[in-house]
Each structure stands twice: as C-alpha cells, then as structure tokens.
Design a protein around this motif. Structure first.
Motif, PDB file in Angstrom:
ATOM      1  N   ASP A   1      -0.550  -2.525   5.333  1.00 19.09           N
ATOM      2  CA  ASP A   1      -0.581  -3.105   3.925  1.00 19.09           C
ATOM      3  C   ASP A   1       0.987  -2.905   3.350  1.00 19.09           C
ATOM      4  O   ASP A   1       1.522  -1.987   3.283  1.00 19.09           O
ATOM      5  CB  ASP A   1      -1.288  -2.408   2.879  1.00 19.09           C
ATOM      6  N   GLU A   2       1.850  -4.166   3.367  1.00 20.18           N
ATOM      7  CA  GLU A   2       2.950  -4.161   3.085  1.00 20.18           C
ATOM      8  C   GLU A   2       3.702  -3.366   1.647  1.00 20.18           C
ATOM      9  O   GLU A   2       4.394  -2.502   2.008  1.00 20.18           O
ATOM     10  CB  GLU A   2       3.709  -5.330   2.853  1.00 20.18           C
TER      11      GLU A   2
ATOM     12  N   ASP B   1       2.967   0.328   2.785  1.00 18.77           N
ATOM     13  CA  ASP B   1       3.837   0.865   3.885  1.00 18.77           C
ATOM     14  C   ASP B   1       5.236   0.958   3.518  1.00 18.77           C
ATOM     15  O   ASP B   1       5.944   1.578   4.066  1.00 18.77           O
ATOM     16  CB  ASP B   1       3.393   0.035   5.043  1.00 18.77           C
TER      17      ASP B   1
ATOM     18  N   ARG C   1      -5.889   1.203  -5.152  1.00 16.63           N
ATOM     19  CA  ARG C   1      -5.846   0.181  -4.158  1.00 16.63           C
ATOM     20  C   ARG C   1      -5.878   0.806  -2.772  1.00 16.63           C
ATOM     21  O   ARG C   1      -6.309   0.268  -1.711  1.00 16.63           O
ATOM     22  CB  ARG C   1      -4.874  -0.673  -4.425  1.00 16.63           C
ATOM     23  N   SER C   2      -5.154   2.145  -2.770  1.00 18.33           N
ATOM     24  CA  SER C   2      -4.851   2.538  -1.513  1.00 18.33           C
ATOM     25  C   SER C   2      -6.200   3.260  -1.043  1.00 18.33           C
ATOM     26  O   SER C   2      -6.196   3.708   0.126  1.00 18.33           O
ATOM     27  CB  SER C   2      -3.694   3.682  -1.602  1.00 18.33           C
TER      28      SER C   2
ATOM     29  N   LEU D   1      -8.397   1.487   1.596  1.00 15.25           N
ATOM     30  CA  LEU D   1      -7.335   1.372   2.950  1.00 15.25           C
ATOM     31  C   LEU D   1      -7.456   2.343   3.773  1.00 15.25           C
ATOM     32  O   LEU D   1      -7.437   2.548   4.719  1.00 15.25           O
ATOM     33  CB  LEU D   1      -6.008   0.930   2.258  1.00 15.25           C
TER      34      LEU D   1
END
Length: 249
Positions: A82-83, A86, A120-121, A124
């Motif tokens: 995930d840009e 990351d 959001r993390s 993921l």
C-alpha cells in the motif's frame, strides 16, 4: 532463538541511552526494531555481530523499521503493498530457519487527522498476517499503538475515547488474535497489569501510568521466558524479549 522487539523512538537517541551495551548484555539473536527514524546504519549492528535489513520512511527522521539478526534473513519483504503506508516504513520481515520474523510499527491516531490513516492500516495488517500465517510459522513484534484490554492501560476509564483504546481498535485486536496469533506477553502476565510505553509527561514512568501497546505475537511456534524490560529506559518504550523454544508441526 532469543527475540527482542523494541520501539527505539530514534536509533541515535537509543544509542546515546546505552542500546549497544544492552544488546551486548542480553545478546538477542533477532532484534525487531521500530521508529528507527534514520536512514540505514548497518555499521551500528555489524560492530555488534549482526546483519541488518531496513525499511526507512521516505520522510527523513520519521518512522521506519529494521531487523538485526545474527544470521542473515532470507525471503525479505517490505511493506503492505500500500503506497501511502509503505512510504512511512511500517513493516519489514524475513525468514530464519522455518520462521518468518516481522517488525511492525502501526500508525498512531493521537493527532485527529491521523486516525483515519491508522484505521485504514488495520485491515491491511490483518490481511498481511493471514497470508503470512498460511505460508508458515510467524513471529510478529512491534508497536501496535493499541492497548487491547483494560489490563493494558492504567487509566482505562478516562481513555475510552482516546486513540489507542477506542472500541473499534480493541475489537480489531481481538479479531487479529482470534485469527490465530498468540499474545505471548499477555499469556505470561495472566491477569496482571503491565505496560510497555509511558508518556514523557512528568511522573508517568515513576508512577507507572502506562499503556501496553507493544506486542510479541506468534503463530506456529512455542515461545517461553517472555518479559518486558521496564528498567531498560532505552526509549519511552520497554523492550519485550522471548525465546522461540521450538516450531510446532
């Protein structure tokens, strides 16, 4: 295999506070490091007999994770795929023997605008751990910025609306553990309250007004001798150490 996880709150700062001497004394085989806040500095760990791998943030002096190990890591992976996440250097992992060791630094939502980014993390990470566990044994250490239960935070009543102890964050942690990850530190503590992070506000550490937001989780391995080193004072976080006793079939 002796494993340590530690949020450094800055590698250079931790070095000044005695990190090399602490490593030499405890001699871990694997160091899972978070909030490195520096470009790669392999010479620091090479001098102590360690290989190291790094995933720094693009922003200088911010975030970043690393792993130092006696044996070189194989199968190195960085990031979630995930840009935006990351770019902040939040996850790195590699394999020694049959076990994947991962160092994680989840975002803090203490600043209001960052809570959405933190939220959001979470899925993921859930997806990443599910995939990692399917591939084989996993040791996941790091700063999750979530206190799971009332036992994991001193002033839980007054912090129920605080990032790090929000109901949905705690429910997410419950789900993560239910997916097959074992909270080794909590298992060692039983029903005892103990913390791994203390605010720099006056009296927080002295009065043990802390949060347990650092974890050493595992799947497919047996771990023993789990403890938090409260007295280390290498940063505002305590290191957590454990021994990987054996890999489960």
């Amino acid at each position: 295999m002796h494993v340590v996880t530690l949020n450094l709150n800055g590698l250079r700062s931790a070095i000044k506070k005695g990190l090399p001497d602490w490593i030499a004394l405890h001699s871990p085989d694997v160091l899972l490091l978070q909030e490195v806040r520096a470009d790669p500095m392999p010479e620091v760990f090479w001098a102590l007999g360690y290989h190291s791998v790094w995933h720094p943030a693009q922003r200088p002096g911010y975030s970043g994770v690393a792993i130092a190990s006696r044996e070189p890591l194989e199968g190195l992976q960085t990031g979630f795929g995930d840009e935006p996440l990351d770019a902040e250097g939040r996850l790195i992992s590699g394999v020694i023997g049959a076990v994947r060791y991962a160092s994680l630094y989840l975002p803090s939502g203490a600043r209001g605008e960052r809570q959405d980014f933190k939220d959001r993390s979470l899925p993921l990470l859930s997806a990443w751990t599910a995939q990692a566990m399917r591939r084989g044994p996993l040791v996941l250490g790091g700063d999750f910025n979530v206190a799971h239960t009332e036992l994991d935070i001193k002033n839980w009543r007054s912090n129920q609306r605080s990032s790090g102890f929000l109901p949905h964050e705690r429910a997410w942690m419950t789900g993560l553990l239910a997916s097959g990850l074992h909270d080794n530190h909590r298992a060692a503590l039983g029903q005892e309250s103990a913390y791994t992070w203390w605010s720099n506000r006056a009296g927080a550490y002295a009065n043990d007004v802390g949060w347990r937001i650092d974890y050493l989780l595992s799947s497919g391995v047996q771990m023993r001798d789990v403890q938090a080193h409260r007295a280390a004072r290498l940063s505002d976080h305590a290191p957590i150490s454990a021994t990987v006793a054996f890999v489960l079939d």
